[in-house]
Write a protein that holds these residues in place. Structure first.
Motif, PDB file in Angstrom:
ATOM      1  N   VAL A  48      73.081  73.622  27.451  1.00  0.00           N
ATOM      2  CA  VAL A  48      74.298  73.561  26.371  1.00  0.00           C
ATOM      3  C   VAL A  48      74.108  74.490  25.361  1.00  0.00           C
ATOM      4  N   ARG A  49      72.818  74.904  24.782  1.00  0.00           N
ATOM      5  CA  ARG A  49      72.942  75.643  23.804  1.00  0.00           C
ATOM      6  C   ARG A  49      73.603  77.155  23.759  1.00  0.00           C
ATOM      7  N   GLU A  50      73.580  77.556  25.329  1.00  0.00           N
ATOM      8  CA  GLU A  50      74.320  78.797  25.670  1.00  0.00           C
ATOM      9  C   GLU A  50      75.829  78.685  25.334  1.00  0.00           C
ATOM     10  N   ILE A  51      76.355  77.399  25.169  1.00  0.00           N
ATOM     11  CA  ILE A  51      77.870  77.522  25.000  1.00  0.00           C
ATOM     12  C   ILE A  51      77.844  77.497  23.310  1.00  0.00           C
ATOM     13  N   LEU A  52      76.974  76.629  22.757  1.00  0.00           N
ATOM     14  CA  LEU A  52      76.999  76.312  21.407  1.00  0.00           C
ATOM     15  C   LEU A  52      76.780  77.704  20.681  1.00  0.00           C
ATOM     16  N   ARG A  53      75.907  78.405  21.149  1.00  0.00           N
ATOM     17  CA  ARG A  53      75.639  79.852  20.288  1.00  0.00           C
ATOM     18  C   ARG A  53      76.959  80.535  20.347  1.00  0.00           C
ATOM     19  N   THR A  54      77.971  80.533  21.085  1.00  0.00           N
ATOM     20  CA  THR A  54      79.214  81.270  21.030  1.00  0.00           C
ATOM     21  C   THR A  54      80.133  80.720  20.005  1.00  0.00           C
ATOM     22  N   GLY A  55      79.771  79.232  19.395  1.00  0.00           N
ATOM     23  CA  GLY A  55      80.695  78.793  18.567  1.00  0.00           C
ATOM     24  C   GLY A  55      81.843  78.341  18.990  1.00  0.00           C
ATOM     25  N   ARG A  56      82.161  78.521  20.403  1.00  0.00           N
ATOM     26  CA  ARG A  56      83.435  78.016  20.938  1.00  0.00           C
ATOM     27  C   ARG A  56      83.160  77.288  22.343  1.00  0.00           C
ATOM     28  N   VAL A  57      84.136  76.149  22.436  1.00  0.00           N
ATOM     29  CA  VAL A  57      84.051  75.360  23.888  1.00  0.00           C
ATOM     30  C   VAL A  57      84.666  76.146  24.810  1.00  0.00           C
ATOM     31  N   PHE A 102      85.065  81.258   3.849  1.00  0.00           N
ATOM     32  CA  PHE A 102      84.673  80.520   5.096  1.00  0.00           C
ATOM     33  C   PHE A 102      84.827  81.362   6.374  1.00  0.00           C
ATOM     34  N   ASP A 103      83.827  81.853   7.135  1.00  0.00           N
ATOM     35  CA  ASP A 103      83.739  82.819   7.997  1.00  0.00           C
ATOM     36  C   ASP A 103      83.358  81.947   9.356  1.00  0.00           C
ATOM     37  N   PRO A 104      84.432  81.622  10.408  1.00  0.00           N
ATOM     38  CA  PRO A 104      83.951  80.471  11.431  1.00  0.00           C
ATOM     39  C   PRO A 104      82.928  81.232  12.357  1.00  0.00           C
ATOM     40  N   THR A 105      82.734  82.543  12.195  1.00  0.00           N
ATOM     41  CA  THR A 105      81.795  83.218  13.169  1.00  0.00           C
ATOM     42  C   THR A 105      80.431  83.036  12.617  1.00  0.00           C
ATOM     43  N   ASN A 106      80.274  82.642  11.315  1.00  0.00           N
ATOM     44  CA  ASN A 106      78.911  82.264  10.718  1.00  0.00           C
ATOM     45  C   ASN A 106      79.105  81.043  10.006  1.00  0.00           C
ATOM     46  N   THR A 139      93.098  79.066  12.500  1.00  0.00           N
ATOM     47  CA  THR A 139      94.169  79.732  12.924  1.00  0.00           C
ATOM     48  C   THR A 139      95.455  79.024  12.759  1.00  0.00           C
ATOM     49  N   GLY A 140      95.547  77.601  12.832  1.00  0.00           N
ATOM     50  CA  GLY A 140      96.336  76.663  12.774  1.00  0.00           C
ATOM     51  C   GLY A 140      96.874  76.391  14.099  1.00  0.00           C
ATOM     52  N   LEU A 141      96.435  76.832  15.141  1.00  0.00           N
ATOM     53  CA  LEU A 141      96.921  76.754  16.469  1.00  0.00           C
ATOM     54  C   LEU A 141      96.605  75.343  17.067  1.00  0.00           C
ATOM     55  N   PRO A 142      96.947  74.815  18.155  1.00  0.00           N
ATOM     56  CA  PRO A 142      96.802  73.515  18.620  1.00  0.00           C
ATOM     57  C   PRO A 142      95.204  73.569  18.693  1.00  0.00           C
ATOM     58  N   LEU A 143      94.870  71.975  18.722  1.00  0.00           N
ATOM     59  CA  LEU A 143      93.463  72.080  18.809  1.00  0.00           C
ATOM     60  C   LEU A 143      93.029  72.335  20.359  1.00  0.00           C
ATOM     61  N   GLY A 144      91.898  73.057  20.647  1.00  0.00           N
ATOM     62  CA  GLY A 144      91.545  73.632  21.780  1.00  0.00           C
ATOM     63  C   GLY A 144      91.692  74.802  22.098  1.00  0.00           C
ATOM     64  N   SER A 145      92.867  75.508  21.347  1.00  0.00           N
ATOM     65  CA  SER A 145      93.094  76.944  21.569  1.00  0.00           C
ATOM     66  C   SER A 145      92.088  77.738  21.218  1.00  0.00           C
ATOM     67  N   LEU A 148      92.242  81.252  20.988  1.00  0.00           N
ATOM     68  CA  LEU A 148      92.993  82.675  20.891  1.00  0.00           C
ATOM     69  C   LEU A 148      92.465  83.100  19.472  1.00  0.00           C
ATOM     70  N   GLY A 149      91.184  83.361  19.286  1.00  0.00           N
ATOM     71  CA  GLY A 149      90.618  83.947  18.018  1.00  0.00           C
ATOM     72  C   GLY A 149      90.117  83.183  16.778  1.00  0.00           C
ATOM     73  N   MET A 150      89.555  83.724  15.865  1.00  0.00           N
ATOM     74  CA  MET A 150      89.065  83.200  14.660  1.00  0.00           C
ATOM     75  C   MET A 150      89.609  83.864  13.524  1.00  0.00           C
ATOM     76  N   VAL A 151      89.884  83.415  12.467  1.00  0.00           N
ATOM     77  CA  VAL A 151      90.130  84.311  11.217  1.00  0.00           C
ATOM     78  C   VAL A 151      89.348  83.601  10.157  1.00  0.00           C
ATOM     79  N   ALA A 152      88.835  84.434   8.957  1.00  0.00           N
ATOM     80  CA  ALA A 152      88.020  84.079   8.036  1.00  0.00           C
ATOM     81  C   ALA A 152      89.243  83.450   6.886  1.00  0.00           C
TER      82      ALA A 152
END
Length: 618
Positions: free
Chosen positions: A191-200, A398-402, A583-589, A591-595
């Motif tokens: 499961v760490r392989e998924i978590l390292r991406t930061g995304r489900v 806040f950078d969601p990639t870090n 992003t404010g998009l629906p939960l589970g979307s 479509l990218g990340m923004v700081a």
């Protein structure tokens, strides 16, 4: 010393459920009259589990209890291991539990009295069946179970606890309805392989796609942020059914570093107010689990009082209520461990001596605790007098990639399956689970051993995306014993973001810990879109000031003179919680990340502050 009986084990008993499914159980009977005695009626104890009724720890516990004169029934949940049907997380458990209790009460070896026990999922299963008020339920010991999974177990503050993604992978890897080849593939996935991406992963694209029932249930919970019908089932929302809940003596127990700290206390308080039979609360300095060790919370030592063998207490509890023998383990409604009080030196095992002791109280919070308030200041202080506060604003990126990495806390089940390559006959899957991040109390500093931490390593407070507020060094002891809330007036450049808070007992610097030891006590999170409640999402207009309330788990800790009460504020705590992409998009979307540029206001008009229940001891 109580009599010890030989035990007769009847394996694989099929217990019929409404609808026709047969759930398998092993039944441990005390042999009181000889080798053919399977019918002498005695009180019965029920443990329902999704983790295999034949697990060695459960077998040992069932045998030990049966030796003291109980019929002990250990049952696999529907669709797990030996039981019929399909398993889906927290579905049908209330009805199955009710049917099992009533079936037990009708057996010749049962005297009509049934008690329940168990921890974690098994703790929650007890509460679920109790909401249906089975007539023969007589007493319960609920160790670490939820109350409202939407607000303190599966989701919290609108964010999702990612441990449930790991848990669903384990459930799928041990699902007897799946082909052996599929289960084997799932046990090899990390499961760490998924978590390292930061995304489900997208629905149907991750490893859970191999187990569609589990994948569907995961996504149902992951995307249901609003408190909708998904969260109203008895299995997930005990407190909604408190009025219907069985009125039986119940002991609610848990740990200050458990996943269900707030839920344990919430069930105790709610049912104490509604029921005539006594309800009890027992809280220790423990992480998640049912253990007979002082604690597995290295590198911290809480001292000898933290060691509490559970088997004698289990027997004493049920002997009193089901046999009318002996006395209760304690008489006060509340017994809690007050952490702290030791010298802060390092023991022979290299653990920091934090210490602590058990206390008793008539209620929770203890009567001497009163609300106390500390105000955030622009110079990084926590002040009990707002007039001393320099007004201002603190801002971070806040950078969601870090994200800020999780270092300890109220964690459980956030585990990966060790594939154990090269071992021909690996142990059962449950025994191969390894934590992704450490649970419990830890110095809030990173190292290469901390999952998702990046160089430069060191104290979390040196990160530019962590705001730190501290009291001056205390001149007198301070006890926090009760709930905690952080109230922030915030603004963000994003359409949605998260706010996290963490309360820390900050030790002064020593040669061993030159930065001081930052001992985490409790934390919480709040998703901005749910700042006005969970019956709807409230859109946010970027750059406008709004109020958020972060409800932290309760705590009991003694801060010694020279220590500081510290608050850390940020926008992530990963992988404890899912990352907000801003992003404010629906939960589970996906479509990218923004700081996001996030700010905390500290002015007379916007007085960000901490409210905690506590007192100064005499």
């Amino acid at each position: 010393m109580s009599t010890r009986f030989p035990v007769v084990v009847v394996e694989g008993v099929a217990i019929p459920m409404r609808g026709g499914a047969l759930l398998r159980a092993d039944i441990y009977l005390p042999n009181r009259r000889g080798p053919d005695d399977k019918g002498h009626p005695v009180p019965a104890l029920l443990l329902r589990t999704p983790y295999d009724r034949k697990d060695r720890d459960r077998v040992a516990l069932a045998r030990a209890l049966s030796q003291t004169g109980y019929a002990v029934v250990v049952q696999d949940c529907r669709g797990r291991f030996g039981s019929d049907g399909k398993f889906s997380f927290a579905l049908t458990e209330a009805e199955d539990g009710y049917d099992t209790v009533e079936w037990i009460a009708q057996q010749a070896w049962c005297d009509g009295q049934v008690g329940t026990f168990g921890y974690s999922y098994s703790g929650s299963l007890q509460s679920a069946l109790a909401t249906l008020n089975p007539p023969h339920l007589r007493a319960m010991w609920v160790h670490e179970g939820w109350s409202d999974a939407h607000s303190e177990s599966v989701r919290q503050g609108g964010a999702f606890e990612l441990r449930w993604m790991a848990w669903m992978l384990y459930a799928a890897a041990t699902d007897s309805n799946l082909p052996d080849t599929v289960r084997e593939r799932l046990t090899q996935f990390d499961v760490r392989e998924i978590l390292r991406t930061g995304r489900v992963p997208k629905r149907g694209q991750g490893p859970l796609a191999l187990a569609p029932t589990h994948d569907q249930r995961f996504w149902e919970l992951f995307t249901a942020g609003i408190h909708s019908a998904v969260w109203e089932r008895r299995e997930l929302n005990i407190r909604r059914y408190w009025v219907e809940h069985a009125d039986v003596p119940t002991l609610y127990s848990g740990g200050w570093y458990d996943s269900y700290t707030r839920a344990t206390i919430r069930n105790f308080l709610g049912l104490s107010a509604l029921k005539r039979n006594p309800q009890y609360l027992w809280m220790g300095p423990w992480t998640h689990g049912w253990r007979e060790v002082e604690t597995d919370t290295a590198p911290i030592s809480f001292g000898g009082e933290a060691y509490t063998p559970l088997l004698p207490l289990l027997r004493q509890w049920f002997d009193y209520w089901l046999k009318g023998q002996g006395s209760l383990p304690w008489t006060a409604p509340v017994r809690y461990f007050l952490m702290g009080g030791a010298g802060g030196d390092v023991d022979s095992d290299g653990r920091l001596r934090h210490g602590g002791r058990f206390l008793e109280a008539t209620t929770w919070p203890p009567p001497e605790s009163q609300p106390k308030r500390w105000h955030l200041s622009s110079d990084g202080m926590l002040l009990d007098r707002p007039s001393l506060r320099p007004p201002g604003t603190a801002t971070f990126r806040f950078d969601p990639t870090n994200p800020v990495p999780t270092v300890g806390g109220n964690l459980s089940s956030l585990s990966y399956i060790d594939p154990m390559p090269g071992i021909a006959n690996p142990p059962p899957t449950f025994d191969r689970l390894r934590p992704v991040v450490p649970a419990g109390p830890h110095d809030q500093t990173t190292s290469p051993d901390i999952f998702h931490a990046r160089p430069p390593f060191g104290p979390l407070y040196v990160r530019p995306d962590v705001l730190v507020f501290t009291t001056p060094p205390l001149t007198r002891p301070l006890i926090l014993a009760g709930p905690l809330m952080v109230v922030l007036y915030v603004a963000s450049s994003a359409l949605d973001t998260d706010w996290t808070a963490k309360i820390i007992d900050w030790y002064p610097p020593t040669p061993v810990h030159p930065w001081g030891y930052a001992l985490n006590l409790t934390d919480g999170i709040q998703r901005l879109r749910f700042r006005q409640g969970y019956d709807h999402e409230q859109p946010y207009q970027p750059h406008t000031v709004t109020k958020v309330e972060i409800d932290l788990y309760p705590v009991a800790n003694l801060f010694q003179p020279g220590h500081r009460l510290r608050l850390d504020v940020s926008s992530s705590n990963f992988p404890r919680f899912d990352i907000n992409p801003n992003t404010g998009l629906p939960l589970g979307s996906l479509l990218g990340m923004v700081a996001a540029r996030n700010s905390v206001m500290m002015t007379d008009e916007h007085p960000s502050h901490v409210v905690g229940w506590g007192f100064e001891p005499d």
